[in-house]
Design a protein around this motif. Structure first.
Motif, PDB file in Angstrom:
ATOM      1  N   ASN A  25       0.811  -0.940  -0.175  1.00  0.00           N
ATOM      2  CA  ASN A  25      -0.042  -0.238   0.065  1.00  0.00           C
ATOM      3  C   ASN A  25       1.056   1.414  -0.501  1.00  0.00           C
ATOM      4  O   ASN A  25       0.923   1.944  -1.219  1.00  0.00           O
ATOM      5  CB  ASN A  25      -0.682  -0.535   1.358  1.00  0.00           C
ATOM      6  CG  ASN A  25      -1.751  -0.390   1.044  1.00  0.00           C
ATOM      7  OD1 ASN A  25      -3.305  -0.162  -0.059  1.00  0.00           O
ATOM      8  ND2 ASN A  25      -2.224  -1.302   0.889  1.00  0.00           N
ATOM      9  N   ASN A  29       0.990   4.050  -2.883  1.00  0.00           N
ATOM     10  CA  ASN A  29       0.368   4.892  -3.288  1.00  0.00           C
ATOM     11  C   ASN A  29       2.040   6.406  -3.548  1.00  0.00           C
ATOM     12  O   ASN A  29       1.464   7.553  -3.408  1.00  0.00           O
ATOM     13  CB  ASN A  29      -0.700   5.337  -1.791  1.00  0.00           C
ATOM     14  CG  ASN A  29      -1.717   4.943  -1.532  1.00  0.00           C
ATOM     15  OD1 ASN A  29      -1.676   5.541  -2.320  1.00  0.00           O
ATOM     16  ND2 ASN A  29      -2.050   3.506  -1.259  1.00  0.00           N
ATOM     17  N   ASP A 141      -3.839  -3.141 -11.141  1.00  0.00           N
ATOM     18  CA  ASP A 141      -2.746  -2.461 -11.717  1.00  0.00           C
ATOM     19  C   ASP A 141      -3.638  -1.382 -12.707  1.00  0.00           C
ATOM     20  O   ASP A 141      -2.693   0.395 -12.375  1.00  0.00           O
ATOM     21  CB  ASP A 141      -2.054  -2.640 -12.361  1.00  0.00           C
ATOM     22  CG  ASP A 141      -0.912  -3.740 -11.558  1.00  0.00           C
ATOM     23  OD1 ASP A 141      -1.857  -2.841  -9.829  1.00  0.00           O
ATOM     24  OD2 ASP A 141       0.033  -5.015 -11.391  1.00  0.00           O
ATOM     25  N   TYR A 144      -3.838   1.354  -9.955  1.00  0.00           N
ATOM     26  CA  TYR A 144      -3.774   1.758  -8.956  1.00  0.00           C
ATOM     27  C   TYR A 144      -2.229   2.424 -10.103  1.00  0.00           C
ATOM     28  O   TYR A 144      -2.202   3.631  -9.065  1.00  0.00           O
ATOM     29  CB  TYR A 144      -3.102   0.348  -7.662  1.00  0.00           C
ATOM     30  CG  TYR A 144      -4.146  -0.523  -8.010  1.00  0.00           C
ATOM     31  CD1 TYR A 144      -5.339   0.405  -7.241  1.00  0.00           C
ATOM     32  CD2 TYR A 144      -3.440  -1.613  -7.561  1.00  0.00           C
ATOM     33  CE1 TYR A 144      -6.446  -0.337  -7.112  1.00  0.00           C
ATOM     34  CE2 TYR A 144      -4.660  -2.473  -7.164  1.00  0.00           C
ATOM     35  CZ  TYR A 144      -6.167  -1.846  -6.749  1.00  0.00           C
ATOM     36  OH  TYR A 144      -6.601  -2.345  -5.819  1.00  0.00           O
ATOM     37  N   ILE A 156      -5.154  -0.288  -1.436  1.00  0.00           N
ATOM     38  CA  ILE A 156      -5.530  -0.885  -2.750  1.00  0.00           C
ATOM     39  C   ILE A 156      -5.487  -2.903  -2.362  1.00  0.00           C
ATOM     40  O   ILE A 156      -5.598  -3.259  -1.068  1.00  0.00           O
ATOM     41  CB  ILE A 156      -3.252  -1.545  -2.897  1.00  0.00           C
ATOM     42  CG1 ILE A 156      -2.542  -0.081  -2.947  1.00  0.00           C
ATOM     43  CG2 ILE A 156      -3.106  -2.363  -3.826  1.00  0.00           C
ATOM     44  CD1 ILE A 156      -3.395   0.806  -3.968  1.00  0.00           C
TER      45      ILE A 156
END
Length: 178
Positions: A25, A29, A141, A144, A156
């Motif tokens: 995560n 991020n 993905d 993300y 996530i």
């Protein structure tokens, strides 16, 4: 990197522990910021074999799979300095020297690539368009990899599929309405 005087290098393919959810995560991020803070980002183009002129219409550079991968969008936009290398580790050029060509390939304005125009001044729709043709091995993905592009963070959760994109849209709406 060592030949250019750097003591440390970070490689996202090796340095993210996907077995540790908290580390994963944090990494996903933070990745855009990490690229933005890097002194230089080296892009190894495994499918570009020679130092052919990248400006030629059917050059290997123009056709490189790197320009179709979702995660590489942030590797292109975030760092101030990017050096492109062939599969034989020969320097093809830099983001600055190839900015016009990269704009042609990706549709991303050279002013954004060269950090002359702040990313936040570009509409959400236009930033989304830069990612529209890029793909990832995992559907999540594709979402993300866009977090940093929109300046948002979110948990996530691999396995959620396309729901990740809905959550991203909610985060973008929340951050742009503040």
């Amino acid at each position: 990197a060592h030949a250019n005087g750097f003591q440390y290098a970070w490689m996202d393919a090796c340095c993210i522990d996907r077995t540790n959810n908290a580390a994963l995560n944090e990494a996903i991020n933070s990745m855009f910021r990490w690229y933005a803070e890097a002194t230089v980002c080296y892009v190894y183009l495994r499918d570009v074999l020679t130092l052919d002129d990248p400006h030629i219409v059917m050059s290997a550079f123009r056709r490189s799979v790197w320009f179709t991968r979702s995660w590489t969008l942030q590797e292109l936009i975030a760092p101030r300095e990017v050096v492109f290398l062939t599969s034989k580790w020969q320097v093809l050029g830099t983001k600055a020297s190839l900015a016009g060509l990269i704009e042609e390939i990706t549709g991303i304005p050279a002013q954004i690539l060269l950090n002359e125009t702040p990313l936040e001044t570009v509409s959400v729709a236009r930033r989304m368009s830069w990612a529209s043709t890029r793909r990832a091995a995992l559907v999540e993905d594709e979402t993300y990899s866009l977090l940093g592009l929109f300046g948002v963070s979110m948990p996530i959760a691999y396995g959620e599929g396309r729901h990740a994109f809905l959550r991203l849209q909610q985060q973008i709406l929340t951050s742009t309405s503040e």
